[in-house]
Design a protein around this motif. Sequence first.
Motif, PDB file in Angstrom:
ATOM      1  N   PHE A 142      12.792  -6.239   3.398  1.00 41.27           N
ATOM      2  CA  PHE A 142      11.407  -5.782   3.510  1.00 41.27           C
ATOM      3  C   PHE A 142      10.393  -6.908   3.731  1.00 41.27           C
ATOM      4  O   PHE A 142       9.192  -6.648   3.737  1.00 41.27           O
ATOM      5  N   ASP A 143      10.839  -8.131   3.895  1.00 42.90           N
ATOM      6  CA  ASP A 143       9.968  -9.276   4.150  1.00 42.90           C
ATOM      7  C   ASP A 143       8.877  -8.898   5.182  1.00 42.90           C
ATOM      8  O   ASP A 143       9.192  -8.390   6.256  1.00 42.90           O
ATOM      9  N   PRO A 144       7.575  -9.057   4.833  1.00 44.01           N
ATOM     10  CA  PRO A 144       6.953  -9.871   3.781  1.00 44.01           C
ATOM     11  C   PRO A 144       6.598  -9.101   2.505  1.00 44.01           C
ATOM     12  O   PRO A 144       5.803  -9.586   1.699  1.00 44.01           O
ATOM     13  N   GLY A 166       4.446  -5.239   8.690  1.00 41.14           N
ATOM     14  CA  GLY A 166       3.922  -6.584   8.515  1.00 41.14           C
ATOM     15  C   GLY A 166       4.834  -7.619   9.147  1.00 41.14           C
ATOM     16  O   GLY A 166       6.021  -7.374   9.358  1.00 41.14           O
ATOM     17  N   ARG A 167       4.272  -8.782   9.425  1.00 40.34           N
ATOM     18  CA  ARG A 167       5.029  -9.866  10.034  1.00 40.34           C
ATOM     19  C   ARG A 167       5.861 -10.589   8.973  1.00 40.34           C
ATOM     20  O   ARG A 167       5.322 -11.077   7.982  1.00 40.34           O
ATOM     21  N   THR A 192       8.391  -5.969  10.270  1.00 41.67           N
ATOM     22  CA  THR A 192       9.042  -5.055   9.349  1.00 41.67           C
ATOM     23  C   THR A 192       8.217  -3.773   9.251  1.00 41.67           C
ATOM     24  O   THR A 192       6.987  -3.831   9.180  1.00 41.67           O
ATOM     25  N   ALA A 193       8.883  -2.614   9.247  1.00 44.38           N
ATOM     26  CA  ALA A 193       8.165  -1.338   9.155  1.00 44.38           C
ATOM     27  C   ALA A 193       8.975  -0.350   8.331  1.00 44.38           C
ATOM     28  O   ALA A 193      10.198  -0.264   8.469  1.00 44.38           O
ATOM     29  N   PHE A 194       8.271   0.398   7.480  1.00 39.00           N
ATOM     30  CA  PHE A 194       8.934   1.451   6.703  1.00 39.00           C
ATOM     31  C   PHE A 194       7.937   2.532   6.329  1.00 39.00           C
ATOM     32  O   PHE A 194       6.717   2.301   6.280  1.00 39.00           O
ATOM     33  N   THR A 197      -0.003 -12.071   7.044  1.00 34.71           N
ATOM     34  CA  THR A 197       1.172 -11.346   7.523  1.00 34.71           C
ATOM     35  C   THR A 197       0.819 -10.161   8.421  1.00 34.71           C
ATOM     36  O   THR A 197       1.701  -9.395   8.802  1.00 34.71           O
ATOM     37  N   ASP A 198      -0.471 -10.007   8.756  1.00 35.61           N
ATOM     38  CA  ASP A 198      -0.918  -8.947   9.659  1.00 35.61           C
ATOM     39  C   ASP A 198      -0.403  -7.572   9.213  1.00 35.61           C
ATOM     40  O   ASP A 198       0.189  -6.830  10.002  1.00 35.61           O
ATOM     41  N   PRO A 199      -0.635  -7.198   7.959  1.00 36.00           N
ATOM     42  CA  PRO A 199      -0.066  -5.947   7.465  1.00 36.00           C
ATOM     43  C   PRO A 199      -0.807  -4.713   7.970  1.00 36.00           C
ATOM     44  O   PRO A 199      -1.981  -4.765   8.345  1.00 36.00           O
ATOM     45  N   GLU A 200      -0.080  -3.610   7.948  1.00 43.96           N
ATOM     46  CA  GLU A 200      -0.655  -2.299   8.246  1.00 43.96           C
ATOM     47  C   GLU A 200      -0.300  -1.364   7.096  1.00 43.96           C
ATOM     48  O   GLU A 200       0.821  -1.393   6.591  1.00 43.96           O
TER      49      GLU A 200
END
Length: 307
Positions: free
Chosen positions: A36-38, A266-267, A198-200, A174-177
């Motif tokens: 799941f990083d980051p 996120g990156r 990474t996406a979930f 980490t440019d999260p969404e």
Amino acid sequence: MEKPRIIKKVFKSTQVTEGAGVKLKRAFGFSQTPLFDPFLLLDDFRSDNPTDYLKGFPWHPHRGIETITYLLDGSVQHHDSLGNKGVIHPGEVQWMTAGSGIIHEEMPFGNSKGSVAGFQLWGNLPASQKMIPPHYRNITREMIPEIHLQSGVSIRVICGKAEGVTGPVEGITTDPEYLDVTIPAGRTWNHPIQEGHTAFSYIIAGKGYFSHNTEPFSFDTEGVSYFDMETGPLMDNETLVLYRSEGDHVHVSTENSPVRFLLFSGRPLREPIAWHGPIVMNTRKELQTAFEEYNNGTFLKEHQADT
């Protein structure tokens, strides 16, 4: 959007006890973290039973991470070593960057019916930001844009961008969404995801199809592989869907019931992790130093107030 993400692995949240005896569901964490990083963990603390949560999370330290608390119902009172006090209300987000170190407490309280509902996500900080001054982003309900599409799909944009609308939390390395999405019965929704991020998705109500998989994937709690060329398996409440890193969008559809889920991306940092309890660093030596400082009273930096 040409290549949909396919499912890598599916997890079912499991009950854990944290804080002073809070019973909650953990969607992922610890041994699963490399996948799941980051992101480090996701906790689901929805309950109609006050004995599950009233003991709360008394004073404890954090260093090297961010904690993101999203509340749907009830309230959470917080107090910290910076002298901050406040209450998180339904629909609000507290984005706390622990950085070099903070000591705080979080105490959940139910609504008039004794219910509380929320989620806490932990995000890792890169090595270059592990020791930055701690700070908060307090996001009220009114600050979070809510999109209503003609299809009936609704989206709350906490962080990142959806349908051209940007959320209130910006400037994260980490440019999260972070999206809260509801899809009515009999609808389809596609959403772009940065290639390699990474996406979930974590389902919090209803049922939906979260990929048109063309390859098998595993179900973590049962060790079973699934394969369906047409729709893929139906995912329901408290299920987490982790996507493979290849692909430029996620595809979600429903049939006879609606679905509500949280979508994260996120990156990856791709840095070593040294983790114990509430502190996450890059090396065992850094981790040891953090706990030594906590024990000898030098943990707090940047002219923080004593608790």
